[in-house]
Design a protein around this motif. Structure first.
Motif, short mmCIF file in Angstrom:
data_model
loop_
_atom_site.label_atom_id
_atom_site.label_comp_id
_atom_site.label_asym_id
_atom_site.label_seq_id
_atom_site.Cartn_x
_atom_site.Cartn_y
_atom_site.Cartn_z
N VAL A 77 0.84 -1.20 0.00
CA VAL A 77 0.00 0.00 0.00
C VAL A 77 0.87 1.25 0.00
N LEU A 78 1.92 1.24 0.80
CA LEU A 78 2.83 2.39 0.86
C LEU A 78 3.49 2.62 -0.50
N ALA A 79 3.96 1.57 -1.13
CA ALA A 79 4.60 1.70 -2.45
C ALA A 79 3.62 2.23 -3.49
N ALA A 80 2.37 1.80 -3.42
CA ALA A 80 1.38 2.23 -4.40
C ALA A 80 0.95 3.68 -4.20
N HIS A 81 0.93 4.16 -2.97
CA HIS A 81 0.39 5.50 -2.70
C HIS A 81 1.44 6.57 -2.45
N THR A 82 2.71 6.20 -2.29
CA THR A 82 3.75 7.20 -2.05
C THR A 82 3.85 8.23 -3.18
N PRO A 83 3.82 7.82 -4.46
CA PRO A 83 3.93 8.85 -5.51
C PRO A 83 2.85 9.93 -5.43
N GLU A 84 1.60 9.55 -5.16
CA GLU A 84 0.54 10.57 -5.08
C GLU A 84 0.68 11.42 -3.82
N LEU A 85 1.15 10.83 -2.73
CA LEU A 85 1.37 11.61 -1.51
C LEU A 85 2.52 12.60 -1.69
N MET A 86 3.57 12.17 -2.37
CA MET A 86 4.74 13.04 -2.58
C MET A 86 4.43 14.21 -3.51
N LYS A 87 3.37 14.13 -4.28
CA LYS A 87 2.96 15.25 -5.16
C LYS A 87 2.33 16.39 -4.38
N LEU A 88 1.90 16.11 -3.15
CA LEU A 88 1.28 17.16 -2.35
C LEU A 88 2.34 18.14 -1.87
N PRO A 89 2.15 19.44 -2.10
CA PRO A 89 3.13 20.43 -1.64
C PRO A 89 3.30 20.35 -0.13
N GLY A 90 4.54 20.23 0.31
CA GLY A 90 4.84 20.17 1.73
C GLY A 90 5.12 18.77 2.24
N VAL A 91 4.79 17.72 1.46
CA VAL A 91 5.11 16.36 1.86
C VAL A 91 6.54 16.08 1.45
N VAL A 92 7.37 15.60 2.40
CA VAL A 92 8.78 15.36 2.11
C VAL A 92 9.17 13.88 2.22
N GLY A 93 8.23 13.03 2.62
CA GLY A 93 8.57 11.62 2.69
C GLY A 93 7.43 10.78 3.25
N THR A 94 7.57 9.47 3.04
CA THR A 94 6.62 8.50 3.60
C THR A 94 7.42 7.33 4.15
N ALA A 95 6.81 6.60 5.06
CA ALA A 95 7.49 5.44 5.64
C ALA A 95 6.47 4.56 6.34
N GLU A 96 6.91 3.36 6.70
CA GLU A 96 6.12 2.50 7.58
C GLU A 96 6.46 2.92 9.00
N SER A 97 5.45 2.96 9.87
CA SER A 97 5.67 3.39 11.25
C SER A 97 4.68 2.69 12.17
N ARG A 98 4.59 3.18 13.38
CA ARG A 98 3.66 2.64 14.38
C ARG A 98 2.93 3.80 15.05
N LEU A 99 1.69 3.55 15.44
CA LEU A 99 0.92 4.51 16.23
C LEU A 99 1.33 4.36 17.70
N GLY A 100 0.85 5.24 18.54
CA GLY A 100 1.16 5.18 19.96
C GLY A 100 0.71 3.88 20.61
N ASP A 101 -0.33 3.25 20.06
CA ASP A 101 -0.82 1.99 20.64
C ASP A 101 -0.13 0.77 20.05
N GLY A 102 0.87 0.99 19.17
CA GLY A 102 1.64 -0.12 18.63
C GLY A 102 1.17 -0.64 17.29
N ARG A 103 0.03 -0.16 16.79
CA ARG A 103 -0.45 -0.63 15.48
C ARG A 103 0.40 -0.04 14.37
N ALA A 104 0.58 -0.84 13.33
CA ALA A 104 1.33 -0.38 12.16
C ALA A 104 0.53 0.70 11.44
N CYS A 105 1.26 1.64 10.84
CA CYS A 105 0.60 2.73 10.11
C CYS A 105 1.50 3.24 9.01
#
Length: 146
Positions: A77-105
């Protein structure tokens, strides 16, 4: 014995005809005829006012709870949507991460988080929650290309 000034209340008790039934309201709205003191109304009104902020308030359902569960792996999902997210002015990167409760995001890094940018970045993508971090400008290190 029963005289003309008395009558039966239907329960075997005899009461005087010139007296109202024991719990009938008299003028003033009270069985004993005294005007209401208002303390009950004050207590009730206070309870309503104090509970009003909590009445019907439930934790707002998070977008993760509303969106369908993820079907594809996060990396796909990240690979498929990173190009469209990076087109938004002000977005400088994307990554896999975790929320405060430990869920992947999905992490979206922005130079500066503005209300307009917050509106344009979805709160979930294909069921994966999105976290937005304000990182400032990101530049590659001079020797990072090796």
């Amino acid at each position: 014995m029963h005289d003309a000034s008395s009558e039966s209340d239907g329960g075997g008790r005899v009461r005087s005809a010139d007296r109202p039934p024991p719990f009938a309201c008299r003028p003033g709205g009270r069985p004993n005829g005294r005007p209401r003191s208002g303390w009950r109304e004050v207590v009730l009104a206070s309870a309503l006012v104090l509970s009003a902020p909590f009445a019907g308030c439930r934790p707002r359902p998070s977008q993760e709870a509303v969106s369908p569960p993820p079907v594809r792996p996060l990396s796909d999902v990240l690979a498929a949507h990173t190009p469209e997210l990076m087109k938004l002015p002000g977005v400088v990167g994307t990554a896999e991460s975790r929320l405060g409760d430990g869920r992947a995001c999905i992490l979206v890094m922005v130079v500066r988080l503005t209300p307009g940018l917050r509106q344009r970045i979805p709160s979930a993508i294909e069921g994966w929650p999105v976290r937005i971090d304000e990182t400032g400008e990101i530049h590659a290190m001079p020797d990072s290309g090796r």
